[in-house]
Every structure is written in C-alpha cells, then in structure tokens.
Design a protein around this motif. Structure first.
Motif, PDB file in Angstrom:
ATOM      1  N   PHE A 128       0.925  -1.101   0.173  1.00 45.52           N
ATOM      2  CA  PHE A 128      -0.080  -0.073   0.063  1.00 45.52           C
ATOM      3  C   PHE A 128       0.878   1.204   0.191  1.00 45.52           C
ATOM      4  O   PHE A 128       0.611   2.264  -0.708  1.00 45.52           O
ATOM      5  CB  PHE A 128      -0.951   0.017   1.127  1.00 45.52           C
ATOM      6  N   PRO A 129       1.987   1.505   0.853  1.00 44.40           N
ATOM      7  CA  PRO A 129       2.737   2.707   0.527  1.00 44.40           C
ATOM      8  C   PRO A 129       3.384   2.744  -0.860  1.00 44.40           C
ATOM      9  O   PRO A 129       3.456   3.828  -1.379  1.00 44.40           O
ATOM     10  CB  PRO A 129       4.033   2.333   1.648  1.00 44.40           C
ATOM     11  N   TYR A 130       3.744   1.666  -1.343  1.00 46.26           N
ATOM     12  CA  TYR A 130       4.418   1.628  -2.545  1.00 46.26           C
ATOM     13  C   TYR A 130       3.478   2.176  -3.677  1.00 46.26           C
ATOM     14  O   TYR A 130       3.457   3.026  -4.363  1.00 46.26           O
ATOM     15  CB  TYR A 130       4.974   0.527  -3.248  1.00 46.26           C
ATOM     16  N   ALA A 131       2.076   1.421  -3.518  1.00 47.30           N
ATOM     17  CA  ALA A 131       0.946   1.870  -4.602  1.00 47.30           C
ATOM     18  C   ALA A 131       0.709   3.551  -4.267  1.00 47.30           C
ATOM     19  O   ALA A 131       0.432   3.992  -5.315  1.00 47.30           O
ATOM     20  CB  ALA A 131       0.004   1.110  -4.223  1.00 47.30           C
ATOM     21  N   THR A 132       0.659   3.925  -3.227  1.00 47.97           N
ATOM     22  CA  THR A 132       0.284   5.451  -2.650  1.00 47.97           C
ATOM     23  C   THR A 132       1.176   6.237  -3.357  1.00 47.97           C
ATOM     24  O   THR A 132       0.969   7.177  -3.825  1.00 47.97           O
ATOM     25  CB  THR A 132       0.141   5.353  -1.313  1.00 47.97           C
ATOM     26  N   ALA A 133       2.431   6.039  -3.043  1.00 52.67           N
ATOM     27  CA  ALA A 133       3.850   6.990  -3.475  1.00 52.67           C
ATOM     28  C   ALA A 133       3.659   7.000  -5.012  1.00 52.67           C
ATOM     29  O   ALA A 133       4.233   8.094  -5.413  1.00 52.67           O
ATOM     30  CB  ALA A 133       4.942   6.200  -2.970  1.00 52.67           C
ATOM     31  N   SER A 134       3.246   5.951  -5.901  1.00 50.54           N
ATOM     32  CA  SER A 134       3.477   5.909  -7.193  1.00 50.54           C
ATOM     33  C   SER A 134       2.088   6.606  -7.983  1.00 50.54           C
ATOM     34  O   SER A 134       2.265   6.770  -9.032  1.00 50.54           O
ATOM     35  CB  SER A 134       3.689   4.905  -7.685  1.00 50.54           C
ATOM     36  N   ALA A 135       1.241   6.627  -7.212  1.00 51.74           N
ATOM     37  CA  ALA A 135      -0.479   6.866  -7.643  1.00 51.74           C
ATOM     38  C   ALA A 135      -0.325   8.168  -8.297  1.00 51.74           C
ATOM     39  O   ALA A 135      -1.107   8.543  -9.281  1.00 51.74           O
ATOM     40  CB  ALA A 135      -1.239   6.466  -6.404  1.00 51.74           C
ATOM     41  N   CYS A 136       0.190   9.353  -7.632  1.00 54.30           N
ATOM     42  CA  CYS A 136       0.200  10.877  -8.063  1.00 54.30           C
ATOM     43  C   CYS A 136       0.804  10.747  -9.294  1.00 54.30           C
ATOM     44  O   CYS A 136       0.119  11.332 -10.282  1.00 54.30           O
ATOM     45  CB  CYS A 136       0.767  11.469  -7.072  1.00 54.30           C
ATOM     46  N   PHE A 137       1.871  10.325  -9.517  1.00 56.60           N
ATOM     47  CA  PHE A 137       2.613  10.568 -10.894  1.00 56.60           C
ATOM     48  C   PHE A 137       1.766   9.536 -12.214  1.00 56.60           C
ATOM     49  O   PHE A 137       1.555  10.060 -13.125  1.00 56.60           O
ATOM     50  CB  PHE A 137       3.805  10.117 -10.963  1.00 56.60           C
ATOM     51  N   ASN A 138       1.536   8.357 -11.597  1.00 56.67           N
ATOM     52  CA  ASN A 138       0.532   7.631 -12.705  1.00 56.67           C
ATOM     53  C   ASN A 138      -0.536   8.303 -12.932  1.00 56.67           C
ATOM     54  O   ASN A 138      -1.087   7.988 -14.138  1.00 56.67           O
ATOM     55  CB  ASN A 138       0.588   6.039 -12.011  1.00 56.67           C
ATOM     56  N   LEU A 139      -1.194   8.957 -12.012  1.00 60.76           N
ATOM     57  CA  LEU A 139      -2.655   9.468 -12.116  1.00 60.76           C
ATOM     58  C   LEU A 139      -2.349  10.442 -13.326  1.00 60.76           C
ATOM     59  O   LEU A 139      -3.275  10.454 -14.137  1.00 60.76           O
ATOM     60  CB  LEU A 139      -3.230  10.041 -10.949  1.00 60.76           C
ATOM     61  N   MET A 140      -1.298  11.406 -13.051  1.00 56.19           N
ATOM     62  CA  MET A 140      -1.171  12.544 -14.075  1.00 56.19           C
ATOM     63  C   MET A 140      -0.917  11.833 -15.181  1.00 56.19           C
ATOM     64  O   MET A 140      -1.346  12.260 -16.486  1.00 56.19           O
ATOM     65  CB  MET A 140      -0.025  13.358 -13.524  1.00 56.19           C
ATOM     66  N   ILE A 141      -0.010  10.544 -15.431  1.00 51.49           N
ATOM     67  CA  ILE A 141       0.309  10.387 -16.838  1.00 51.49           C
ATOM     68  C   ILE A 141      -0.885   9.703 -17.291  1.00 51.49           C
ATOM     69  O   ILE A 141      -1.096  10.021 -18.729  1.00 51.49           O
ATOM     70  CB  ILE A 141       1.382   9.286 -16.730  1.00 51.49           C
ATOM     71  N   LEU A 142      -1.760   8.947 -16.883  1.00 52.42           N
ATOM     72  CA  LEU A 142      -2.792   8.428 -17.592  1.00 52.42           C
ATOM     73  C   LEU A 142      -3.964   9.184 -17.567  1.00 52.42           C
ATOM     74  O   LEU A 142      -4.649   9.074 -18.656  1.00 52.42           O
ATOM     75  CB  LEU A 142      -3.228   7.006 -16.406  1.00 52.42           C
ATOM     76  N   THR A 143      -4.043  10.214 -17.057  1.00 51.82           N
ATOM     77  CA  THR A 143      -5.279  11.289 -17.256  1.00 51.82           C
ATOM     78  C   THR A 143      -4.668  12.123 -18.289  1.00 51.82           C
ATOM     79  O   THR A 143      -5.759  12.049 -19.293  1.00 51.82           O
ATOM     80  CB  THR A 143      -5.337  12.025 -16.078  1.00 51.82           C
ATOM     81  N   ASN A 144      -3.434  12.401 -18.846  1.00 48.96           N
ATOM     82  CA  ASN A 144      -3.212  12.948 -19.755  1.00 48.96           C
ATOM     83  C   ASN A 144      -3.218  12.159 -21.140  1.00 48.96           C
ATOM     84  O   ASN A 144      -3.679  12.475 -22.094  1.00 48.96           O
ATOM     85  CB  ASN A 144      -1.857  13.552 -19.882  1.00 48.96           C
ATOM     86  N   TYR A 145      -3.119  10.803 -20.927  1.00 46.50           N
ATOM     87  CA  TYR A 145      -3.469   9.826 -21.877  1.00 46.50           C
ATOM     88  C   TYR A 145      -4.767   9.952 -22.244  1.00 46.50           C
ATOM     89  O   TYR A 145      -5.319   9.944 -23.496  1.00 46.50           O
ATOM     90  CB  TYR A 145      -2.910   8.404 -21.584  1.00 46.50           C
ATOM     91  N   TYR A 146      -5.922   9.719 -21.444  1.00 49.82           N
ATOM     92  CA  TYR A 146      -7.199   9.544 -21.772  1.00 49.82           C
ATOM     93  C   TYR A 146      -7.635  11.224 -22.208  1.00 49.82           C
ATOM     94  O   TYR A 146      -8.499  11.012 -23.208  1.00 49.82           O
ATOM     95  CB  TYR A 146      -7.803   9.456 -20.322  1.00 49.82           C
ATOM     96  N   ASN A 147      -7.171  12.148 -21.889  1.00 52.35           N
ATOM     97  CA  ASN A 147      -7.391  13.501 -22.405  1.00 52.35           C
ATOM     98  C   ASN A 147      -7.168  13.246 -24.016  1.00 52.35           C
ATOM     99  O   ASN A 147      -7.683  14.394 -24.700  1.00 52.35           O
ATOM    100  CB  ASN A 147      -6.769  14.472 -21.887  1.00 52.35           C
ATOM    101  N   ALA A 148      -6.037  12.651 -24.348  1.00 49.28           N
ATOM    102  CA  ALA A 148      -5.682  12.587 -25.640  1.00 49.28           C
ATOM    103  C   ALA A 148      -6.757  11.808 -26.576  1.00 49.28           C
ATOM    104  O   ALA A 148      -6.887  12.020 -27.893  1.00 49.28           O
ATOM    105  CB  ALA A 148      -4.360  12.331 -25.744  1.00 49.28           C
ATOM    106  N   LEU A 149      -7.561  11.037 -25.798  1.00 49.08           N
ATOM    107  CA  LEU A 149      -8.588  10.259 -26.478  1.00 49.08           C
ATOM    108  C   LEU A 149      -9.888  11.158 -26.815  1.00 49.08           C
ATOM    109  O   LEU A 149     -10.199  11.835 -25.992  1.00 49.08           O
ATOM    110  CB  LEU A 149      -8.991   9.130 -25.843  1.00 49.08           C
ATOM    111  N   PRO A 150     -10.571  11.037 -28.153  1.00 51.92           N
ATOM    112  CA  PRO A 150     -11.713  12.097 -28.473  1.00 51.92           C
ATOM    113  C   PRO A 150     -12.882  11.523 -27.691  1.00 51.92           C
ATOM    114  O   PRO A 150     -13.147  10.395 -27.371  1.00 51.92           O
ATOM    115  CB  PRO A 150     -11.908  11.411 -30.129  1.00 51.92           C
TER     116      PRO A 150
END
Length: 264
Positions: A128-150
């Motif tokens: 859970f600490p590892y998942a939490t620590a990496s969640a913020c960066f991963n959230l930004m990356i994947l949200t930007n990816y979804y934003n690129a989808l029409p």
C-alpha cells in the motif's frame, strides 16, 4: 540542420559518450564478479545465502502493488478525464500535490500506520505505501493519456446504450492499454528497487525484498571466505531480474511514453 550529416555525427558521438559513462560501472561490476574464481563467485553466493524467500517477497510486493495501481489509477484517471462531478479539478490538483512531498518525509507516519495495523514484517507493509507513493505520478500520466482520446468515443457508446462502467471497461481501457502498460512498467521498476521503506518496514532479513539484500552482502564481506568478488557477484544476481524485465519491456515503455502524444 537536424538532417545534416555533421549534426547526426555529433549527436551519435554524444550518445556514445553518455552510453560509455552509464555502462562503465556495470561493466566494472561484471568484470570484478568473475575475477579470481569465475563462476565460483556466483556459486559461493548461493552457499552463503538462501535468496528464495527474498525473491518471493519481492514478487508478492511488486505484484500486489501493480494490482492496486492498475485498478485504482486506471479508474481514477478515466473519471478525472472524461467524467464530470463537483470539485473534480480541485480534487485532481490536490492529489497531484503528493508528488511534491519527498518520500523520506512520509516514512515515519507510514511506519506508525503500518505498525498500528500490525502489518510490519509482512508484504502488506510495502504494497500500500508503494502503490500510494506512485499513484500521483501515474494518475497524471494516465489522465493526460485519456485526455488525448476523443470524446466522440464516449458519445458513440452512450448512443449505443453503454453505461459509464461498460464504456470504461469495453472501450476506453483497451484503447488506453499503452498508457496503462507504461505506468505499470515504471511502477514495477520503482517498487523492485525501493530501499528505504523496505529496510524499515521489514526487519526480518529472511522476509526482506531483494532491494535490501545487497546490504547483507556488504556486511558479510567481513566474514571469512566471502570476498569482494563474491559481493560483486551477489549484486549482479540482484540486478539480473530487473535487467531482464527492463530489456523485455523497454519497447512497451517507449510506446507508452509516445502513444498519447497526438490527439485522435
């Protein structure tokens, strides 16, 4: 200018210099690991240590972290990108502020939580600490990816009668697979190599992940028979799984970085 021969030659020379600088420590480590006794250095490592429990711990911790990150971040990023709800932008930027907090500042409060839940000396103390620590960066990356989808994809699914969950699971998630693969790969690399929390949250040396094992090797060099060449061999053994994984996943890593660069 960029297509000219001098430019290509200069860039290739710079890349070669950087490659030599980066690879020199690894090459030196490999050379020292075979010095004196050759493969005998590697055999002696397994005579001194039983690494199977440590490998199992690493697999459990990394596998659990990838599962949590894959499920939570994929759904959250879709919600922040394509769904509309009150306070979405405020909550999103609040979560991103987590990237500004250094990991060392979180270790003490996380340890108190882990100890309070009696999870210390177990793989759960790291998942859970590892998942939490990496969640913020991963959230930004994947949200930007979804934003690129029409958005037309969601509109077409809505016309066909698909709900939000079905749209996400059947349409958006398969399309976003390159971005999801990227965040899972970088999460794997980060979780496998993490040292601070692994060393503090798990005190039992037989249960510690592989990232902590080289410290035991360094302490053992004072013992009779375990030489510095054995130490280098032990470090190569610890690096081998991550090197194999990175070699196999490097192509997907680059595709994930560039797949969402162009909208549509």
């Amino acid at each position: 200018m960029k297509n000219s021969l001098p430019y290509r030659i200069i860039t290739q020379i710079i890349c070669l210099i950087v490659l030599v600088i980066v690879m020199f420590p690894l090459c030196l480590m490999i050379e020292k690991s075979f010095a004196v006794n050759g493969f005998g250095n590697y055999v002696k490592v397994f005579e001194y240590f039983n690494l199977i429990p440590n490998v199992i711990t690493s697999i459990i911790v990394v596998g659990g972290t990838l599962l949590v990150v894959g499920v939570v971040v994929s759904m959250a990023s879709f919600a922040f990108s394509k769904l509309h709800f009150p306070g979405k932008r405020a909550v999103y930027y609040l979560l991103l502020t987590g990237m500004m907090i250094p990991t060392s500042a979180l270790i003490f409060p996380l340890y108190q939580i882990v100890r309070g839940l009696q999870l210390n000396n177990t793989g759960w103390s790291l998942i859970f600490p590892y998942a939490t620590a990496s969640a913020c960066f991963n959230l930004m990356i994947l949200t930007n990816y979804y934003n690129a989808l029409p958005d037309e994809l969601i509109d077409a699914a809505r016309i066909d009668g698909a709900g939000k969950w079905k749209t996400f699971r059947m349409i958006m998630l398969p399309i976003a697979k390159p971005g999801l693969v990227f965040i899972l790969i970088q999460t794997f690399l980060t979780s496998w190599n993490e040292l601070q929390m692994a060393m503090i949250f798990i005190n039992d040396t037989s249960k510690q992940p592989m990232s902590v094992v080289p410290l035991r090797f360094a302490q053992t060099t004072t013992s009779t028979g375990f030489t510095i060449n054995n130490l280098f061999a032990a470090c190569i053994i610890c690096l081998f799984p991550i090197a194999v994984f990175y070699t196999l996943a490097s192509r997907q890593l680059m595709e994930g970085l560039t797949a969402g660069a162009v909208k549509g």
